[in-house]
Motif scaffolding. Structure first.
Motif, mmCIF file in Angstrom:
data_model
loop_
_atom_site.group_PDB
_atom_site.id
_atom_site.type_symbol
_atom_site.label_atom_id
_atom_site.label_comp_id
_atom_site.label_asym_id
_atom_site.label_seq_id
_atom_site.Cartn_x
_atom_site.Cartn_y
_atom_site.Cartn_z
ATOM 1 N N ILE A 208 11.989 -6.852 45.543
ATOM 2 C CA ILE A 208 11.935 -8.151 46.221
ATOM 3 C C ILE A 208 12.284 -8.043 47.704
ATOM 4 C CG2 ILE A 208 14.316 -8.797 45.647
ATOM 5 C CD1 ILE A 208 11.265 -11.147 45.770
ATOM 6 N N HIS A 209 13.187 -7.131 48.058
ATOM 7 C CA HIS A 209 13.558 -7.005 49.471
ATOM 8 C C HIS A 209 12.368 -6.539 50.311
ATOM 9 C CE1 HIS A 209 16.369 -6.642 52.809
ATOM 10 N NE2 HIS A 209 15.757 -5.506 53.118
ATOM 11 N N GLN A 210 11.553 -5.643 49.752
ATOM 12 C CA GLN A 210 10.397 -5.135 50.496
ATOM 13 C C GLN A 210 9.335 -6.220 50.679
ATOM 14 O OE1 GLN A 210 11.967 -3.089 48.171
ATOM 15 N NE2 GLN A 210 12.842 -1.994 49.923
ATOM 16 N N ILE A 211 9.036 -6.969 49.626
ATOM 17 C CA ILE A 211 7.930 -7.925 49.730
ATOM 18 C C ILE A 211 8.321 -9.195 50.473
ATOM 19 C CG2 ILE A 211 6.824 -7.041 47.655
ATOM 20 C CD1 ILE A 211 7.851 -9.424 46.115
ATOM 21 N N THR A 212 9.616 -9.386 50.746
ATOM 22 C CA THR A 212 10.038 -10.536 51.566
ATOM 23 C C THR A 212 10.331 -10.134 53.006
ATOM 24 O OG1 THR A 212 12.353 -10.237 50.888
ATOM 25 C CG2 THR A 212 11.018 -11.792 49.603
ATOM 26 N N SER A 213 10.040 -8.885 53.342
ATOM 27 C CA SER A 213 10.394 -8.392 54.684
ATOM 28 C C SER A 213 9.388 -8.804 55.756
ATOM 29 C CB SER A 213 10.529 -6.861 54.668
ATOM 30 O OG SER A 213 9.307 -6.258 54.281
ATOM 31 N N ILE A 220 4.860 -16.578 43.375
ATOM 32 C CA ILE A 220 5.086 -16.027 42.041
ATOM 33 C C ILE A 220 4.941 -17.133 40.999
ATOM 34 C CG2 ILE A 220 6.638 -14.219 42.891
ATOM 35 C CD1 ILE A 220 8.996 -15.861 41.874
ATOM 36 N N ASP A 221 4.777 -16.721 39.742
ATOM 37 C CA ASP A 221 4.768 -17.697 38.650
ATOM 38 C C ASP A 221 6.103 -17.619 37.915
ATOM 39 O OD1 ASP A 221 4.633 -15.470 36.961
ATOM 40 O OD2 ASP A 221 2.460 -15.593 36.758
ATOM 41 N N THR A 222 6.242 -18.381 36.840
ATOM 42 C CA THR A 222 7.529 -18.439 36.141
ATOM 43 C C THR A 222 7.841 -17.167 35.367
ATOM 44 O OG1 THR A 222 6.444 -19.581 34.300
ATOM 45 C CG2 THR A 222 7.543 -20.954 35.966
ATOM 46 N N ASP A 223 6.861 -16.262 35.233
ATOM 47 C CA ASP A 223 7.109 -14.957 34.602
ATOM 48 C C ASP A 223 7.517 -13.908 35.630
ATOM 49 O OD1 ASP A 223 6.506 -15.719 31.954
ATOM 50 O OD2 ASP A 223 4.362 -15.588 32.381
ATOM 51 N N CYS A 224 7.736 -14.343 36.880
ATOM 52 C CA CYS A 224 8.067 -13.439 37.987
ATOM 53 C C CYS A 224 6.921 -12.479 38.291
ATOM 54 C CB CYS A 224 9.358 -12.651 37.713
ATOM 55 S SG CYS A 224 10.834 -13.619 38.013
ATOM 56 N N THR A 225 5.712 -12.927 38.039
ATOM 57 C CA THR A 225 4.531 -12.155 38.425
ATOM 58 C C THR A 225 4.122 -12.606 39.813
ATOM 59 O OG1 THR A 225 3.778 -11.954 36.135
ATOM 60 C CG2 THR A 225 2.135 -11.605 37.864
ATOM 61 N N CYS A 226 4.048 -11.648 40.733
ATOM 62 C CA CYS A 226 3.695 -11.957 42.120
ATOM 63 C C CYS A 226 2.178 -11.868 42.296
ATOM 64 C CB CYS A 226 4.389 -10.980 43.061
ATOM 65 S SG CYS A 226 4.049 -11.289 44.804
ATOM 66 N N HIS A 227 1.615 -12.897 42.963
ATOM 67 C CA HIS A 227 0.169 -12.955 43.176
ATOM 68 C C HIS A 227 -0.210 -12.817 44.653
ATOM 69 C CE1 HIS A 227 -0.824 -14.279 39.024
ATOM 70 N NE2 HIS A 227 0.404 -14.762 39.072
ATOM 71 N N ALA A 228 0.739 -13.096 45.558
ATOM 72 C CA ALA A 228 0.434 -12.990 46.994
ATOM 73 C C ALA A 228 1.735 -12.899 47.774
ATOM 74 C CB ALA A 228 -0.385 -14.188 47.467
#
Length: 373
Positions: A208-213, A220-228
């Motif tokens: 999560i730290h990398q993709i929010t940098s 994301i959806d409620t399953d914590c699957t990231c789409h973009a």
């Protein structure tokens, strides 16, 4: 801060520490911001071990010297001060008896920002000389309650995973947005021209730290699957924005209002200044029985010949503070009972009379705001 200063047991400590910390946090050394911790305690404190003692202590008002000395401090080596004099570097040892409140730590976090901790709990944080008593940045109970009400059928496992991901995202220093959506896959397609659309991947605390940098939201959806990632959120202008907040917060508000009736959506906004917002910011749930009980008390009061002013005012304060939770029928009933009481005792000369406004129902209120009993 007086309590913190007194822990150092210096006779001239009462009115020095707060202003000193503000000034020290504002100074840079060779262009760098100051980071480090300062223990406020007497030299003889049983939980303090001196590792390097100055031959001549530095007065805390010698700000530039203190700021330079702060360069030596890290998470293991801390400056030792009695709130007036700096004695050197120290380490903490042993088991601290926190009931004595005899040892505090001033943590210089970034330029013009500092906080005071006691027994690993933040007591007060200060930014640009503005103090703020510490509140939990994001309340776990409120987070769980909000997501249960906004995502029908969400289970505890997904709630716990989303909480862990959110807590990790709050550590992003430059801020970010987590956009949790029941239609995250469709939104990634719709917003593909203003984001990095990725192949769906289940995210965890390690990534999560990398993709929010990078700038933009993480979708994301409620399953914590990231789409973009890096999503630029769109929306229409709204009166619910806040001109005192930045673009990140206001774009999240606009996006939520655009999506409110299209998909179940929650946004976690982590601002660069450390503020964390949950959008929508739902009011807490209440027991409907408490509202009914107060209405019944008001009804009984309307039937008595004696004007019980304190009881009447107490009930009206309750209704004014909880007006959001009242239905149209309940608002009408309370307004009617209030008028009966006021008319019955309009000639009473027993003191100052409070003027109460008519209660009006809130269009956003629904049954989800009532706790199950």
């Amino acid at each position: 801060m007086t309590t913190v200063s007194m822990a150092g047991q210096h006779p001239n400590s009462l009115h020095v520490l707060y202003d000193a910390c503000n000034t020290i946090s504002s100074l840079k050394y060779e262009g760098a911001e100051g980071f480090g911790k300062m223990v406020i305690a007497p030299k003889s404190h049983p939980n303090v071990k001196m590792t390097m003692e100055l031959e001549k202590p530095i007065h805390i008002k010698d700000f530039r010297k203190v700021r330079k000395f702060l360069e030596l401090a890290d998470h293991k080596q801390l400056i030792l001060s009695d709130s007036v004099l700096i004695y050197g570097l120290c380490q903490l040892k042993g088991k601290y008896n926190y009931h004595e409140e005899s040892l505090f730590i001033v943590n210089f976090t970034k330029h013009f920002h500092w906080e005071v901790t006691h027994h690993e709990h933040v007591m007060v944080s200060v930014a640009f000389r503005m103090p703020d008593l510490y509140n939990e940045k994001l309340n776990r109970e409120k987070f769980f309650s909000s997501l249960r009400r906004l995502f029908s059928g969400i289970d505890k496992i997904r709630l716990n995973t989303l909480w862990d991901i959110t807590m990790e995202a709050t550590k992003q220093k430059h801020g970010t947005i987590l956009a949790i959506s029941s239609k995250a896959d469709e939104e990634a397609v719709r917003l593909s021209s203003q984001c990095f659309k990725i192949r769906p991947i289940r995210i965890n605390k390690d990534i999560i730290h990398q993709i929010t940098s990078i700038d933009g939201a993480v979708l994301i959806d409620t399953d914590c699957t990231c789409h973009a990632i890096g999503v630029i959120l769109d929306g229409i202008a709204t009166s619910n924005g806040d001109s005192s907040r930045g673009a990140r917060y206001n774009s999240a508000v606009r996006y939520y209002e655009y999506m409110e009736h299209k998909a179940q959506t929650v946004l976690v906004v982590i601002s660069e200044d450390g503020i964390i917002d949950l959008i929508p910011n739902l009011k807490p749930q209440v027991k409907h029985s408490a509202i009914n009980r107060h209405i019944n008390e008001l009804a009984k009061l309307s039937e008595t010949d004696k004007f019980l002013r304190k009881s009447f005012n107490r009930l009206m304060v309750f209704f004014q503070e909880n007006d959001f939770y009242l239905s149209q029928k309940e608002c009408t009933m309370v307004n009617k009972l209030r008028r009966i009481i006021e008319l019955k005792h309009k000639n009473s000369n027993d003191g100052i009379r409070m003027i109460w406004d008519n209660l009006l129902p809130n269009k956003e209120m629904n049954e989800a705001y009532y706790l199950k009993e």
